[in-house]
Design an enzyme around this catalytic site. Structure first.
Site: not given
Length: 608
Positions: A87, A510
């Protein structure tokens, strides 16, 4: 003018896309202007102007700055770069492009980094307690760096779930001219003709536990699911908050779309660096951009894209930094009447790269505009209004990734708020991809005191079809840290039970979670909320069509249990950052924030 990938710019046609950086550059800097600028109204004067600042200037000379660069405005270029996960790995490269843009418009960029806790690595163990707390730590550290070095404006780059809202919170808290840049999504993995995301790997663990996937097949999957730099590819928390950054106005239009490896990301970064100087010159600050109306625009985009439930936590936190009262229940009201029409994983079929190729957030915003669901008078990062930006969008909905708003996937948002005697302060559930007839669930509670206990039971199939799995003591204070439950929910889905049980928690889920899973139940167990009082066998009813969540106990019964309650469960965190977070954190409904916010401010940083 430079060529980039198709559809990388809001003015792109279906066949050809060109990135014209001149539309973002400072109109007053087309010719060189004197280096000696009047900085009497800028914070950087405190470290660069006058004889008393000679020691400070000596440090700048030591780093190679010239007299002219010291005399220019200082722009903080903050990144969450690290080697923890894909990321963030491209952020360092992108920061260099931002710095080029700042320099081209006669600013002096000063790069710095802050932390990131990446959920994909932290998931499913004690490390997840650090995740939400890192959001506030990011905001705090960016604030402290900006204040300590007296920077005049901020360009912030972030790539993972909590770093995006954390960076935006810092921008709004400081109220400086600010532009946000998303590091970009990962490219989809590919196996057997299908696109993959990390969600597929988490769910494969459940299939492996159920004996329906071999060691060899799992080993192949984990090696191909994540093939590049970038954040998780579905409409999970990172991509949800990236869409928010555009809709709320802190990011350049369509800048969130291109995947991390694409060179066009660098071009947007350079444009952002140039544009920040325009905002600084015009004194357009972050709270001119982040308003009640722009927060509502952002919530619309979360709803219509089937975004992460975590947006119900982060939008109130960003609002808090601006002194705006905009809590979970306000967010859920907007979700209620927003159509869901963008077909993205985990509830749908496509990934972030597909949304980018279909025209990105500007096309989504234009669809919302068609039915009057966007405030067009909000100022955005270009200095123009949202309406002016949308007037330039030529792409139309493609009918696959972005459906026409008139024919949505469903007429209400992909995320729904719930309230009732089990959650007086609200709760939230992601319904994208769940059929209307599956949005009601009643069953007996099976109560677990923490995520580990629940995951162990799921792994051993120690639960029954039709039950409501309750995971408590996982709220912001009680966890501490409000962990996500992806390992447990993915295991349930992998076992084929995602639609045969429900799950509720005072923790979080999530953005990759799917199934009938209710999070953010408030008040949390540590604060004596009703979830702390549940017992095995209590009948729980969840109705996402009506927005209700209740337990079949009378008010008197709940009061009796509350009187007998022995208080919050003790944790092992009696010192350090997580202890401090638990002492400071507020209720989930208001964003789980750790300070009083702009409503209690007594000064403005830019005006000191």
């Amino acid at each position: 003018m430079r060529m980039i990938e198709v559809a990388a710019h809001p003015l792109a046609s279906l066949q050809l896309a060109q990135f014209d950086s001149s539309q973002y550059s400072n109109p007053n800097t087309s010719t060189a202007r004197p280096n000696e600028m009047n900085k009497s109204g800028l914070p950087s004067r405190h470290v660069s102007d006058g004889p008393a600042r000679a020691p400070h200037r000596s440090y700048y000379y030591a780093m190679g700055l010239t007299d002219g660069e010291i005399a220019q405005p200082f722009v903080g270029v903050a990144t969450c770069w690290n080697e923890a996960a894909p990321c963030n790995i491209a952020l360092n490269r992108q920061a260099q492009a931002v710095k080029l843009g700042v320099k081209s418009s006669h600013g002096t960029p000063r790069e710095f980094t802050t932390i990131t806790v990446t959920d994909g690595i932290a998931m499913g163990h004690e490390g997840m307690r650090s995740s939400l707390a890192s959001r506030d730590a990011i905001a705090d550290t960016v604030e402290l760096t900006m204040r300590g070095h007296c920077y005049d404006a901020l360009v912030g780059l972030a790539g993972c779930d909590k770093s995006l809202p954390g960076m935006m919170m810092a921008m709004v808290r400081l109220n400086v001219p600010s532009i946000f840049i998303y590091g970009g999504s990962i490219l989809p993995g590919r196996l057997d003709g299908k696109d993959l995301t990390v969600q597929d790997v988490f769910e494969a663990v459940g299939r492996h536990q159920a004996g329906t996937m071999s060691d060899e097949a799992l080993a192949v999957l984990e090696r191909v699911a994540c093939p590049s730099a970038g954040a998780c590819g579905g409409q999970f928390t990172a991509n949800t908050m990236a869409c928010v950054s555009e809709a709320i106005g802190l990011a350049l239009p369509n800048s969130s779309g291109a995947p991390a490896p694409y060179e066009s990301r660098d071009q947007y970064c350079e444009a952002s660096g140039a544009t920040i100087m325009t905002l600084l010159e015009k004194n357009i600050r972050s709270r001119d951009v982040v308003t009640r109306k722009s927060l509502e625009n952002a919530a619309r985009v979360v709803a219509c894209t089937g975004g992460s439930t975590n947006a119900g936590l982060h939008l109130p936190a960003i609002a808090h930094e601006a002194g705006i009262d905009f809590d979970l229940l306000d967010v859920c009201e907007i979700f209620k009447d927003t159509p869901y029409f963008v077909n993205l994983k985990p509830g749908g079929e496509y990934v972030a790269k597909d949304l980018f190729e279909a025209g990105g957030v500007p096309v989504v915003l234009n669809e919302l505009r068609k039915v009057g669901l966007i405030h067009e008078d909000c100022i955005v990062a270009t200095g123009r209004t949202m309406g002016e930006e949308l007037d330039m969008v030529r792409r139309k909905s493609d009918g696959k990734v972005i459906h026409p708003v008139e024919t949505p996937l469903s007429h209400t948002g992909g995320v729904v708020g719930l309230k009732g005697n089990l959650a007086p302060e609200g709760a939230i559930v992601k319904v994208a991809g769940i059929s209307k007839d599956q949005l009601e669930f009643t069953g007996p509670a099976r109560v677990f005191e923490c995520e580990e206990d629940a995951f162990a039971a799921v792994k051993e199939r120690q639960y029954e079809e039709g039950e409501v799995i309750v995971i408590r003591n996982e709220g912001p204070a009680g966890g501490p840290g409000m962990r996500e439950m992806l390992s447990t929910t993915a295991a349930l889905s992998g076992q084929g039970m995602g639609k045969k049980v429900a799950l509720i928690t005072d923790g979080r889920f999530s953005g990759a979670t799917r199934g009938f899973c209710v999070g953010h139940v408030g008040p949390e167990a540590a604060h004596g909320g009703p979830i702390a009082l549940l017992r095995n066998g209590d009948m729980i009813s969840i109705n996402a069509n009506e927005g209700s969540i209740s337990v079949a106990l009378s008010k008197d019964e709940l009061n009796e249990r509350k009187e007998a309650w022995k208080g919050p469960r003790e944790t092992i965190y009696a010192s350090g950052a997580l202890w401090k977070y638990a002492q400071l954190v507020g209720p989930t409904r208001k964003g789980a924030v750790t300070h009083p916010g702009a409503a209690e401010e007594r000064h403005v940083y830019m005006d000191l």
